[in-house]
Enzyme design. Sequence first.
Site, PDB file in Angstrom:
ATOM      1  N   SER A  91       0.861  -1.052   0.371  1.00 58.56           N
ATOM      2  CA  SER A  91       0.079  -0.158   0.018  1.00 58.56           C
ATOM      3  C   SER A  91       0.971   1.243   0.686  1.00 58.56           C
ATOM      4  CB  SER A  91      -1.205   0.385   1.144  1.00 58.56           C
ATOM      5  OG  SER A  91      -1.726  -0.793   0.746  1.00 58.56           O
ATOM      6  N   THR A 144      -1.199   4.485   3.680  1.00 56.13           N
ATOM      7  CA  THR A 144      -2.138   5.042   2.238  1.00 56.13           C
ATOM      8  C   THR A 144      -2.293   6.795   2.682  1.00 56.13           C
ATOM      9  OG1 THR A 144      -3.140   3.606   1.644  1.00 56.13           O
ATOM     10  CG2 THR A 144      -3.912   5.199   0.550  1.00 56.13           C
ATOM     11  N   HIS A 273      -6.952  -9.338   3.333  1.00 55.76           N
ATOM     12  CA  HIS A 273      -5.969  -9.782   3.958  1.00 55.76           C
ATOM     13  C   HIS A 273      -6.289 -11.464   4.978  1.00 55.76           C
ATOM     14  CE1 HIS A 273      -2.107  -7.688   2.669  1.00 55.76           C
ATOM     15  NE2 HIS A 273      -2.633  -7.299   2.935  1.00 55.76           N
ATOM     16  N   ASP A 311      -5.807   0.752  -4.899  1.00 51.53           N
ATOM     17  CA  ASP A 311      -3.828   0.522  -5.037  1.00 51.53           C
ATOM     18  C   ASP A 311      -3.645  -0.621  -5.653  1.00 51.53           C
ATOM     19  OD1 ASP A 311      -5.219  -0.684  -2.646  1.00 51.53           O
ATOM     20  OD2 ASP A 311      -3.348   0.841  -0.945  1.00 51.53           O
ATOM     21  N   HIS A 312      -4.277  -1.793  -5.145  1.00 51.83           N
ATOM     22  CA  HIS A 312      -4.436  -2.861  -5.618  1.00 51.83           C
ATOM     23  C   HIS A 312      -5.469  -3.973  -4.951  1.00 51.83           C
ATOM     24  CE1 HIS A 312      -3.554  -3.722  -1.007  1.00 51.83           C
ATOM     25  NE2 HIS A 312      -2.352  -2.448  -1.815  1.00 51.83           N
TER      26      HIS A 312
HETATM   27 MG    MG Z   1      -4.199   2.446   3.012  1.00 50.72          MG
HETATM   28 ZN    ZN Z   2      -2.480  -4.850   1.974  1.00 45.67          ZN
END
Ligand code: MG
Ligand code: ZN
Length: 463
Positions: A91, A144, A273, A311-312
């Site tokens: 991140s 972030t 996660h 971001d992913h």
């Molecule tokens: Mg974040």
């Molecule tokens: Zn993560």
Amino acid sequence: MKKSILAVVSVLSVSSCSTHTLIDDGIPSNTLPKNVIMVIGDGMGPAYTSAYRYYHDNPITQEVEETVFDRHLLGLSSTYPAAESGYVTDSAAGATGLSSGVKSYNGAVGVDVNKKAVQTVLEFAKTQGKKTGVVVTSRINHATPASYLSHNESRQNYNEIADSYYDEKINGHFKMDVMFGGGWKHFLRDDRNLVEEFKHSGFQYIDKYEQLDTIIPNQPALGLFSDGGLPWALDDSIPHRLSVMTKAATKNLENKQGFFLLIEGSQIDWGGHNNDIAAAMGEMDDLAKTLEYLEAYVAKNPNTLVVVTADHSTGGLSVAANGIYKWKPESLRSFQYSPHTIANRLTNEDITAKFANFLFNFDLTGEELEMLITVKHGTQNALPEKEAIGNPYQIKNVSNVNQAMYKAVKYLIDQKTNTGWTSSAHTAIDVPVFSFGSHSHEFIGLNDNTKIAKKIFTLLGRK
Ligand code: MG
Ligand code: ZN
């Protein structure tokens, strides 16, 4: 159906030339957006917005209802970090790409591969006389938001990053006018009380959501609502806390020069996660409500640009699994507690059918109930090997029982919904890009994360 395809084609043809105008020739400054709102769904790969559509579907109607994401989808973003970190970003590198237009290594916060600070779009907006803010559901010094507000060689240096929020100034001014999220443990420390320092420097400080209404506009504000990240949306006193914080932030930031606001749905990633689909959908719902508010905001303030991306992706979420052509989100729609909280309570209180049905808010089958009881007592392998924690005979202390129970609860939900996961970490799939408002068509097509930053710099007036 036909109509919407035509609409997309006509937007696409307009965009190809205006993209050139933007990149090559700059755009006339009198048409630049006044306000720029960047929204990041951390970990929100394409499977999350698809899953959210079916979660959000009204099963009584024939059609699958459109979501706020569906309405504004314009393209995809690649997310890879600098070469030394391979193709899968974290991140910090992801947000640094989005904030500065520079690829960096995993862990980098607002610095390049040589650990040198790189200017972020938020900082640039400040130099242009705009107000700035961040609204997140993580700690406000998490990777972030930190990658927009700070420069540090490691995302792990949480206290240093928090200190920098107070210590680093632009032309003698704070970089930010509004910060809402979590983080008491970094801002109220024995060695430094940053809350007092901010208050001393003219910031309003609040620590309860109810106080968001009492904030005086046009006066800087710091709102910290928890020790670390906020509670899961499913557990929080206000399940749509991101949208409530966002409303208060936009009200506070409005001014003649405009503002730049970063909003992050931080915990979609944590659901990923943990391979926790119920928690992830709770976070997606909070983000969707936030975007619905921003739609209304842009309708009233058409000189505002909203860009939304991730971001992913996280967890390798699979919307159906196990060779079965079904994804069944029905049970997810009525959760009142996060699976984490359900597991805690099942660990610490007696498991009866009535209590378990109450916690899940649906009726468990006899088999499901038995599985939970068996896991609690750790007397045999009630879970498949990949879900089990060590030798169940060794589950002795409460935290192990708790962990086993959390796995059991998630296993139960995955089986019931037919949800699959391939990883407990990030994956390199491209993520969706959504945009609406002023100059939103600039974001059509495949944009690398660094390209998104470069376009925002240009739209903020950088030559
Ligand atoms: Mg974040
Ligand atoms: Zn993560």
